[in-house]
Design an enzyme around this catalytic site. Structure first.
Site, mmCIF file in Angstrom:
data_model
loop_
_atom_site.group_PDB
_atom_site.id
_atom_site.type_symbol
_atom_site.label_atom_id
_atom_site.label_comp_id
_atom_site.label_asym_id
_atom_site.label_seq_id
_atom_site.Cartn_x
_atom_site.Cartn_y
_atom_site.Cartn_z
ATOM 1 N N HIS A 173 47.404 38.104 50.400
ATOM 2 C CA HIS A 173 48.581 39.456 49.700
ATOM 3 C C HIS A 173 49.951 38.704 49.342
ATOM 4 O O HIS A 173 50.341 38.217 48.127
ATOM 5 C CB HIS A 173 49.463 39.905 50.589
ATOM 6 C CG HIS A 173 48.187 40.790 52.206
ATOM 7 N ND1 HIS A 173 48.403 41.467 53.077
ATOM 8 C CD2 HIS A 173 46.842 41.138 51.288
ATOM 9 C CE1 HIS A 173 47.496 41.786 53.392
ATOM 10 N NE2 HIS A 173 46.208 41.320 52.175
ATOM 11 N N CYS A 187 39.293 43.619 34.534
ATOM 12 C CA CYS A 187 40.369 42.646 34.530
ATOM 13 C C CYS A 187 40.103 42.185 35.957
ATOM 14 O O CYS A 187 38.997 42.586 36.693
ATOM 15 C CB CYS A 187 41.641 44.330 35.338
ATOM 16 S SG CYS A 187 40.266 45.236 36.454
#
Length: 756
Positions: free
Chosen positions: A367, A681
């Site tokens: 993250h 993407c």
């Protein structure tokens, strides 16, 4: 109780007095080794200091030939002293000369001494030197003597670290503490950062080493341990801490270690030997760090890391320091160095002062790395040892292109990277000039270059990068940086902010993609999963918890009132999942219309192709959705059965190989047959060479990080797409597997003067 003349407490008190006196460094060292020898009834006490060239130099001695000081030397790993320094472990020998590692130095005159006790001089797990006592008689030193010498070595380590001995070094022979170090890591985000070290959890410098009252210090230690245990129990009992998951296991380990009697006993013993409570924690912590650095078993290293983190928490309890990294003023060119950290922790740092990030433990998909990419700073990960080797304020260079960290770099290295940074800045200026140019190839083919985003801090980059829109807005990042579930109003406010920042440019919101490696500590999930990437995550989770999806759909619909809304669903495995999600959003549309809310002018529902099973439902899929976006990261991971967070296998297979490119082409072809737009993407779109391959396959809309748009557009404007399409036909043909696709693309780029 009267103190015994030879006790560690008496020795520490004498050392404190000696260090407080005004004296030249050499004179102070000579008196220190004399005092140690006298206290321990040793005929010899010697201090060797580790230099930057990995040589241990004799800096002071009582008992050996005085003329050998600064002349006697041993290489790291050579002799008994070199062995202690290399292993960071003490040696206690009755007859040193019979030990296989013994090396005779004739200039010292030590051949008449038999018994030998040597301990490493450690600071934060790093070996700075070796402290030795010797006697003529053959004897084995007791545990209390070993403990006394180790405690004394810790005091000397502070002398070395604070620079007192630098005046004794000869020109060109720097101490090891200041030597340049290059750490080989993994490139997590490109770029070059030059600046100064900011330790994420700064090492607390213990200045008060010697205690005045043992009982008082033991009480302080006991109280701090009690507070530490209560805080851990409190974290475990909070309702917002999930009952399962890796974070839970860490807290359980902390609780177990906080009650570990062996650890506590070592702390108490160090206090009884004359150290303050905080100095005792530092000593035991340093000993454990040194052992950890020589362990190869990952599980054992993790357990030692738990003890290390626990020691830091205990130090902060004792010294009244908060854990807020912003308490100290940051330099203007801060490079944060950390073992690991959360995404929210990074966002606590002022963006204008951040120049880079170095992580010891992280994966490319962590993250914090995702957030670092979003704010555009270079990141080097898997940089083992960076935290223990760095001090706050040290000069440092982060090479995010190669994954290297240069700590305390030499002037020529610093000059080379400064030039590289200036070159990148000039190149960025070129990209800014391209910002207003249309995304059109040399032969007139238009390609939409979209931007990936996920936080409010990303939004200014939409205009700065010249993106055609936001092709992927990761809505889960708002959940990951929050301490509790964001309320519907907070979600709606963020989505409205995104749409307003985009203006008339399109935005595609991906519904919340949590689970797998994206664990929310406040979300009570299912039982711990052996393969979380293949488990309860993304659309699977939200369909099982429809309230999550309903709340998000309602927030999106309200935020997009009066304009187009594009939503795509992650981790779709079967077309039936799309139908179930459509039912939920249709219900929310009817609900909002009934209460007179302003609705979007149009609603497009798309799906991400990430799970290989969808490759066998393509025609059905294209009829069910308004658009498709390929998630190249997960699709490649699942097709090749390689964990992209595992450094051993992550780069084993090439995403530009013919099999994977054929899979991408099959999705494009199905979209063409159905008239359904297909975009992509992911990391594949973010590098010029792979973006070039995608355009050659037929993609006319790709989404990437904001920083990648400039390099990709610079490639695109010089690209002859028609010629490239023919080249891609060769790569995808029946014999395509025999070709080096990446090599062929590089050759094509070189032949056509295309910048990669």
């Amino acid at each position: 109780m009267r103190e015994i003349a030879g006790s560690p407490r008496v020795l520490l008190r004498r050392l404190r007095e000696l260090m407080a006196e005004a004296a030249e460094p050499q004179a102070r060292l000579d008196r220190i080794v004399r005092e140690i020898a006298s206290n321990m009834v040793a005929e010899v006490c010697s201090l060797y200091v580790l230099r930057a060239d990995s040589v241990l130099e004799l800096y002071a001695t009582e008992g050996l030939n005085p003329s050998s000081v600064h002349l006697a030397q041993l290489k790291l790993g050579q002799g008994l002293v070199g062995t202690i320094a290399a292993s960071a472990r003490a040696l206690n020998l009755q007859d040193a000369q019979n030990h296989p590692a013994f090396t005779y130095l004739p200039e010292t005159g030590e051949e008449i001494y038999h018994s030998f006790l040597g301990v490493p001089v450690l600071r934060a797990g790093r070996t700075l030197g070796v402290l030795v006592v010797q006697n003529k008689t053959k004897r084995h030193y007791g545990d209390d003597e070993v403990e006394a010498l180790e405690t004394t070595a810790m005091v000397i380590a502070e002398m070395v670290a604070t620079g007192d001995l630098k005046r004794l070094t000869r020109p060109g022979l720097e101490l090891d503490l200041s030597r340049p170090v290059t750490i080989e890591g993994v490139a997590f985000n490109e770029g070059v950062g030059l600046g100064h070290v900011v330790l994420h959890e700064p090492r607390i410098v213990v200045t008060n080493l010697f205690n005045e009252d043992v009982d008082t210090e033991l009480r302080r230690l006991d109280n701090a341990l009690g507070s530490l245990r209560v805080s851990i129990d409190d974290m475990l009992s909070r309702r917002d801490v999930a009952s399962e998951g890796e974070h839970r296991a860490v807290l359980e380990a902390y609780r177990m270690f906080a009650h570990d009697r062996g650890w506590v006993r070592r702390l108490e013993e160090a206090v009884r030997n004359g150290l303050t409570a905080e100095a005792a924690v530092e000593k035991v912590q340093s000993d454990m760090r040194a052992r950890m650095m020589h362990m190869t078993d990952p599980y054992l290293r993790d357990r030692m890391n738990d003890f290390d983190d626990l020691g830091n928490r205990l130090l902060r309890q004792l010294m009244g320091h908060g854990s807020d990294a912003m308490a100290a003023a940051l330099p203007r060119d801060a490079i944060v160095v950390s073992r690991s950290m959360g995404a929210a922790d990074l966002l606590d740092y002022p963006r204008e002062k951040l120049r880079g990030l170095v992580l010891e433990d992280a994966a490319a998909t962590s993250h914090v790395v995702i957030v670092a990419r979003a704010i555009g700073i270079p990141v080097a990960g898997q940089a083992k040892g960076a935290v223990s080797m760095a001090e706050n304020g040290d000069p440092i260079i982060v090479d995010g292109d190669e994954g290297r960290v240069h700590l305390r770099p030499q002037p020529d290295v610093e000059a080379a990277f400064a030039e590289k940074a200036r070159f990148r800045a000039r190149r960025q200026e070129l990209y800014r000039e391209l910002r207003s140019r249309p995304s059109v190839s040399r032969d007139g083919v238009e390609v939409e270059l979209m931007m990936n985003a996920g936080l409010a801090v990303d939004l200014p980059q939409l205009g700065e990068a010249g993106a055609a829109g936001i092709g992927l807005f990761r809505t889960e990042l708002q959940f990951m940086v929050a301490s509790t579930f964001p309320r519907a109003q907070a979600q709606e406010a963020l989505y409205r902010q995104v749409l307003e920042a985009a203006g008339d440019k399109p935005v595609t919101f991906r519904t919340i993609d949590i689970g797998g490696d994206k664990v929310l500590p406040y979300f009570r999930g299912s039982e711990k999963e052996e393969n979380p990437a293949l488990g309860w995550r993304a659309i699977r989770l939200t369909l099982d918890r429809p309230a999550l999806l309903r709340t998000q759909f309602r927030a999106l619909l309200k935020a997009a009132g009066g304009r187009e809304l594009r939503v795509m669903l992650p981790m779709v495995t079967e077309v039936s999942e799309i139908r179930r999600a459509r039912e939920i959003i249709d219900r929310e549309v009817r609900h909002l219309a009934r209460f007179g809310h302003h609705l979007p002018t149009s609603l497009s529902i798309g799906a991400m192709v990430e799970v290989p099973s969808l490759l066998f439902q393509l025609d059905e899929l294209m009829r069910e959705v308004d658009f498709v976006s390929i998630g190249s990261n997960d699709l490649f991971q699942f097709m090749t059965a390689t964990d992209r967070g595992n450094g051993t296998v992550a780069s084993r297979f090439d995403p530009l190989s013919a099999p994977f490119l054929r899979a991408l082409k099959s999705v494009l072809d199905a979209g063409c047959r159905a008239g359904t737009p297909v975009t992509l993407c992911g990391e594949l779109a973010s590098r010029p060479i792979s973006a070039m391959a995608l355009i050659g396959l037929g993609f006319r809309s790709i989404s990437m990080s904001a920083a990648a748009i400039g390099p990709v557009k610079a490639m695109l404007v010089d690209l002859p797409v028609e010629a490239l399409t023919a080249q891609m036909g060769l790569i995808l043909g029946d014999g395509g597997g025999a070709h080096d696709a990446r090599g062929l693309l590089r050759t094509f780029a070189a032949d056509h003067d295309i910048p990669l």
